[in-house]
Design a protein around this motif. Structure first.
Motif, PDB file in Angstrom:
ATOM      1  N   SER A 119      -0.193  -3.078   0.071  1.00  0.00           N
ATOM      2  CA  SER A 119      -0.447  -2.647   0.456  1.00  0.00           C
ATOM      3  C   SER A 119      -1.968  -1.826  -0.783  1.00  0.00           C
ATOM      4  O   SER A 119      -3.095  -2.171  -0.756  1.00  0.00           O
ATOM      5  N   LYS A 123      -2.861  -2.852  -3.332  1.00  0.00           N
ATOM      6  CA  LYS A 123      -4.046  -4.429  -4.001  1.00  0.00           C
ATOM      7  C   LYS A 123      -4.900  -4.890  -3.199  1.00  0.00           C
ATOM      8  O   LYS A 123      -5.983  -4.830  -3.715  1.00  0.00           O
ATOM      9  N   PHE A 124      -4.877  -4.344  -2.325  1.00  0.00           N
ATOM     10  CA  PHE A 124      -6.658  -3.630  -1.562  1.00  0.00           C
ATOM     11  C   PHE A 124      -7.512  -3.143  -1.920  1.00  0.00           C
ATOM     12  O   PHE A 124      -7.186  -2.016  -2.850  1.00  0.00           O
ATOM     13  N   ARG A 173      -7.084  -0.065   1.805  1.00  0.00           N
ATOM     14  CA  ARG A 173      -5.771   0.308   1.159  1.00  0.00           C
ATOM     15  C   ARG A 173      -5.013   2.130   1.760  1.00  0.00           C
ATOM     16  O   ARG A 173      -3.739   1.431   2.298  1.00  0.00           O
ATOM     17  N   SER A 200      -5.141  -8.950   1.374  1.00  0.00           N
ATOM     18  CA  SER A 200      -5.510  -8.254   0.069  1.00  0.00           C
ATOM     19  C   SER A 200      -5.945  -9.600  -0.581  1.00  0.00           C
ATOM     20  O   SER A 200      -7.352  -9.958  -1.994  1.00  0.00           O
TER      21      SER A 200
END
Length: 83
Positions: free
Chosen positions: A21, A23-24, A30, A71
């Motif tokens: 998560s 990494k968004f 994120r 992502s």
């Protein structure tokens, strides 16, 4: 009480979901994804029925796969926008 191996699997899945998560590229996506992960695990922290734990683990793994795909796609879109 939940078996030690099941507990370790749940904790591992939780950490993976948070890691993916984060990494968004978009702050809003994120923080939303990370909040949803935390809220879902908090809401289900007292579940002890093995069948329910197994079902929730499967849902979590499906969510992990979804987050990984999203992502990755968002990252590619961000790169394309910059070029």
């Amino acid at each position: 009480m939940m078996a030690v191996s099941a507990r370790a699997q749940v904790i591992s899945l939780y950490k993976l979901l948070l890691k993916e998560s984060s990494k968004f590229p978009s702050y809003n996506y994120r923080t939303y994804a990370m909040r949803r992960v935390r809220d879902a695990f908090r809401a289900n922290k007292n579940i002890e029925d093995p069948k329910t734990v197994e079902r929730l683990m499967l849902e979590g793994q499906q969510s992990l796969a979804l987050i990984q795909r999203q992502s990755c796609c968002c990252y590619r879109e961000t790169i394309n926008e910059r070029n």
